[in-house]
Design a protein around this motif. Sequence first.
Motif, PDB file in Angstrom:
ATOM      1  N   HIS A 249     -29.995  -0.671-126.899  1.00 27.62           N
ATOM      2  CA  HIS A 249     -29.203  -1.191-127.924  1.00 27.62           C
ATOM      3  C   HIS A 249     -28.514  -2.498-127.529  1.00 27.62           C
ATOM      4  O   HIS A 249     -28.239  -3.408-128.494  1.00 27.62           O
ATOM      5  CB  HIS A 249     -27.945  -0.073-128.170  1.00 27.62           C
ATOM      6  N   THR A 250     -28.085  -2.582-126.202  1.00 28.42           N
ATOM      7  CA  THR A 250     -27.222  -3.741-125.677  1.00 28.42           C
ATOM      8  C   THR A 250     -28.461  -5.142-125.701  1.00 28.42           C
ATOM      9  O   THR A 250     -27.786  -6.208-126.218  1.00 28.42           O
ATOM     10  CB  THR A 250     -26.623  -3.634-124.257  1.00 28.42           C
ATOM     11  N   CYS A 251     -29.638  -4.662-125.341  1.00 32.23           N
ATOM     12  CA  CYS A 251     -30.527  -5.899-125.481  1.00 32.23           C
ATOM     13  C   CYS A 251     -30.750  -6.385-127.037  1.00 32.23           C
ATOM     14  O   CYS A 251     -30.653  -7.524-127.050  1.00 32.23           O
ATOM     15  CB  CYS A 251     -31.881  -4.993-125.117  1.00 32.23           C
ATOM     16  N   ARG A 252     -30.719  -5.744-127.890  1.00 31.75           N
ATOM     17  CA  ARG A 252     -30.840  -5.734-129.091  1.00 31.75           C
ATOM     18  C   ARG A 252     -29.688  -6.780-129.818  1.00 31.75           C
ATOM     19  O   ARG A 252     -29.708  -7.605-130.248  1.00 31.75           O
ATOM     20  CB  ARG A 252     -30.966  -4.680-130.122  1.00 31.75           C
ATOM     21  N   GLU A 253     -28.273  -6.325-129.399  1.00 30.65           N
ATOM     22  CA  GLU A 253     -27.197  -7.005-129.634  1.00 30.65           C
ATOM     23  C   GLU A 253     -27.303  -8.519-128.915  1.00 30.65           C
ATOM     24  O   GLU A 253     -26.833  -9.436-129.917  1.00 30.65           O
ATOM     25  CB  GLU A 253     -25.961  -6.179-129.066  1.00 30.65           C
ATOM     26  N   LEU A 254     -27.523  -8.363-127.867  1.00 33.36           N
ATOM     27  CA  LEU A 254     -27.540  -9.991-127.288  1.00 33.36           C
ATOM     28  C   LEU A 254     -28.537 -10.710-127.761  1.00 33.36           C
ATOM     29  O   LEU A 254     -28.486 -11.927-127.760  1.00 33.36           O
ATOM     30  CB  LEU A 254     -27.610  -9.677-125.597  1.00 33.36           C
TER      31      LEU A 254
ATOM     32  N   PHE B  67     -34.943  -1.855-114.773  1.00 34.80           N
ATOM     33  CA  PHE B  67     -34.218  -2.326-116.041  1.00 34.80           C
ATOM     34  C   PHE B  67     -34.233  -3.773-115.882  1.00 34.80           C
ATOM     35  O   PHE B  67     -33.873  -4.392-117.143  1.00 34.80           O
ATOM     36  CB  PHE B  67     -32.635  -1.790-115.710  1.00 34.80           C
ATOM     37  N   TYR B  68     -34.319  -4.652-114.806  1.00 31.19           N
ATOM     38  CA  TYR B  68     -34.508  -5.885-114.937  1.00 31.19           C
ATOM     39  C   TYR B  68     -35.281  -6.589-115.816  1.00 31.19           C
ATOM     40  O   TYR B  68     -35.037  -7.391-116.618  1.00 31.19           O
ATOM     41  CB  TYR B  68     -34.173  -6.462-113.584  1.00 31.19           C
ATOM     42  N   PRO B  69     -36.726  -6.095-115.469  1.00 31.34           N
ATOM     43  CA  PRO B  69     -37.595  -6.776-116.327  1.00 31.34           C
ATOM     44  C   PRO B  69     -37.463  -6.262-117.824  1.00 31.34           C
ATOM     45  O   PRO B  69     -37.948  -6.994-118.771  1.00 31.34           O
ATOM     46  CB  PRO B  69     -39.001  -6.356-115.790  1.00 31.34           C
ATOM     47  N   LEU B  70     -36.895  -5.072-118.239  1.00 28.68           N
ATOM     48  CA  LEU B  70     -36.856  -4.707-119.396  1.00 28.68           C
ATOM     49  C   LEU B  70     -35.862  -5.570-120.103  1.00 28.68           C
ATOM     50  O   LEU B  70     -36.223  -5.917-121.330  1.00 28.68           O
ATOM     51  CB  LEU B  70     -36.179  -3.219-119.436  1.00 28.68           C
ATOM     52  N   GLY B  71     -34.859  -5.882-119.329  1.00 27.52           N
ATOM     53  CA  GLY B  71     -33.968  -7.043-120.252  1.00 27.52           C
ATOM     54  C   GLY B  71     -34.727  -8.269-120.390  1.00 27.52           C
ATOM     55  O   GLY B  71     -34.508  -8.801-121.514  1.00 27.52           O
ATOM     56  N   TRP B  72     -35.614  -8.703-119.368  1.00 28.41           N
ATOM     57  CA  TRP B  72     -36.069 -10.092-119.735  1.00 28.41           C
ATOM     58  C   TRP B  72     -37.189 -10.134-120.878  1.00 28.41           C
ATOM     59  O   TRP B  72     -37.322 -11.291-121.408  1.00 28.41           O
ATOM     60  CB  TRP B  72     -36.815 -10.509-118.606  1.00 28.41           C
ATOM     61  N   SER B  73     -37.509  -8.897-121.411  1.00 29.93           N
ATOM     62  CA  SER B  73     -38.465  -8.762-122.324  1.00 29.93           C
ATOM     63  C   SER B  73     -37.698  -8.966-123.741  1.00 29.93           C
ATOM     64  O   SER B  73     -38.362  -9.270-124.889  1.00 29.93           O
ATOM     65  CB  SER B  73     -39.170  -7.438-122.502  1.00 29.93           C
TER      66      SER B  73
END
Length: 689
Positions: free
Chosen positions: A81-86, A33-39
């Motif tokens: 969805h949270t990635c998109r929001e941020l 999940f960590y690298p997914l967030g970095w994308s």
Amino acid sequence: MIPARIDSISITTLEEKGEESIVDWFDQHKQSFYPLGWSYLRTQQQMEELFYRSIIKVHKELPRFKRETAFETRVTSIFIHTCRELSDNRSLQSSEESEPRQDLFKALDQLKEYEKEAIVLTYVKGLSKEEAAHLLQVSVEKMKEHLFSGIQSLKKEMGYGSALNGCKEYHKDYIDYLERAMDRSKKVDFEVHIYHCQECQEDLASFQDVMLTMLNLTERIEDFHVPSDFIENVKDRLAEKEKHRQLKNKKRKRMGIVFASVFALLMGIEVFTGSFTNLYYTWTEEDQQLRAFLQQDLGERLNLEAESDGVKIKIKSAIADNVQTLVFYEIEDTAEDNQYMMNYHEGVSVENEHEIMSRESNPRYYPPDLESDVNNEKKNVYQGKISLLPLTKENGTIKLKITKLQKLIRDSSDRNGLRSYENMEYETGEWNFEIPVTKQPSIEYVLDEETKVEGIPVRFDKLTIAPTATILQYAIKNEQTEKRIDFLNIDNLEVNNKKVKADMYGSSSSHQDMNWSTFQTQFDPLFGEKPKEINVQFESIYLTVQEPKTIELDVSRGYPQTFEYAGSTISIDKVEVGQPTNVAISNHEIENRAYESLQFQIVGEDENEPSSMEMNSEGVLVDKNGIEYDTDEIPVAYEELEQPRYFETVQSVKLDGNNAGEKVIPKRLEIFGYNTTKYLDDVVKISLD
């Protein structure tokens, strides 16, 4: 005994253990999940905020998780969805990007959103095309198109030119061919063409280079460095949030006496004026719920307007209390006959949310109102309401920003009245509002009543009457080892002979104190009611029953084979050893069946070396009258069914070894128990005299 691994325990167990269990799950899965967030994001601050918000959302959404959907799939959906929001939140962005993100993900930022997400889920998260398509709510073929166009765009970023130059009619076959997923006859034709076409040879070669680079990205992700103190920082923030919540609860003072006195005073001044106000709003306000608020002086007309690309949004009023901030709006398409609604999770944000709003609760979900006369009168106007977080201050100004509206597409073939979510359409633009609000007081009534359901104690603790909602708080004592109540569904609440239905979307778990699990159920508002007699009408309970049974598995034996459990004959359809190992059990007979789903695990030969276990299921919905609904064949309006139950008919398990190339050989099937729904007609009477 169930192994201490979150992958194989039930959602119910996660709920009982609380937020800490979700943190542990994310800690175990942070490497993917960590690298997914970095994308999506740019700074370490954003990354910590991402995990912090995701853990809170997963914990709050657990009661709504569907048992037929893999837990990790649902978590990944919330995470994205949270990635998109941020990524859209400018307040959290920084001009200084972290170095690993510049090296690894800079090229992905140049892609269109759908291209980027297809590539990220496939090559960063490592999902199959089917899993990624399910998360993005598109078909597998559409998923391949997104991957193709994404790789096409990356070619330019990697110096191969601005576009693919091969024959367009063969572009759709590139991915299947390179992944060796093409039918033999089609493969032969494709290779014959490539052999004779120099442009396609060069084009396919460059496409393969980019695709191999992306495939290697999955392996590089395993070496992606997660800071050693990352999860600890997130835990510290969660601990601080819990500490703040407890302090706030201690300091909260009841406003009941003050509210009642002020209300009585206002009612005593100028009775004629009050009567005129009620009559005035009856004439001028079409929305019945908003009219009721205005008649009770719990809000005021605002009529704030903003327009973007021919779509006009009007904020009619906002009602705030300790439960939520309810915003009434009207959306008009001045150019075409389209109706739009606001979706809290898609393009609606409060820019000063951290300053004036409480993050200790979830906004209430209000489905689109397609039955009201006002929303059927004009094809280009829709009136609705949206729930925002409650205020932390007595007064404030909400800075509401809207960048996306959901289009309402009525479909007569869909029992929901709306086209399915996978085909949702949106209108983009920018609408900004500054909405003045005043928080209205709520009244809390302490209850002292206890009953038993299936021999399990149920305690009623508190009734909150707020302007926008009525909330009943109760607790369940689950100290029995052989049976426990996971959910108690309430049909309606009757206060002083006034009955309100339970909100389908308004139930939630609160906290656990010793053996008591606390829950809340929301109902429609009861304006100004001072309860004397309260009747709580039960609807059903969802139980977990502990009934262990062990079935030995022998891969050398032929399958299917059957065994008896809980009064049913269950079939072990297959036990196939491989990478992964597949096991499937089924029971298609649902009439008078004691259970709806089984809780079990597959144990391999090496019992001390737990393997990764992924579970999926198929099933059928059955309403209280015994009518079956196949969710794969026709759209089902779940909320319209009378007390539906979901019976799992096939439960499939995939087992992967911990080491590459390792096969898991199943040794036995261990059943711990099962889940079932029981319908109730009990009424609990509570007197406050």
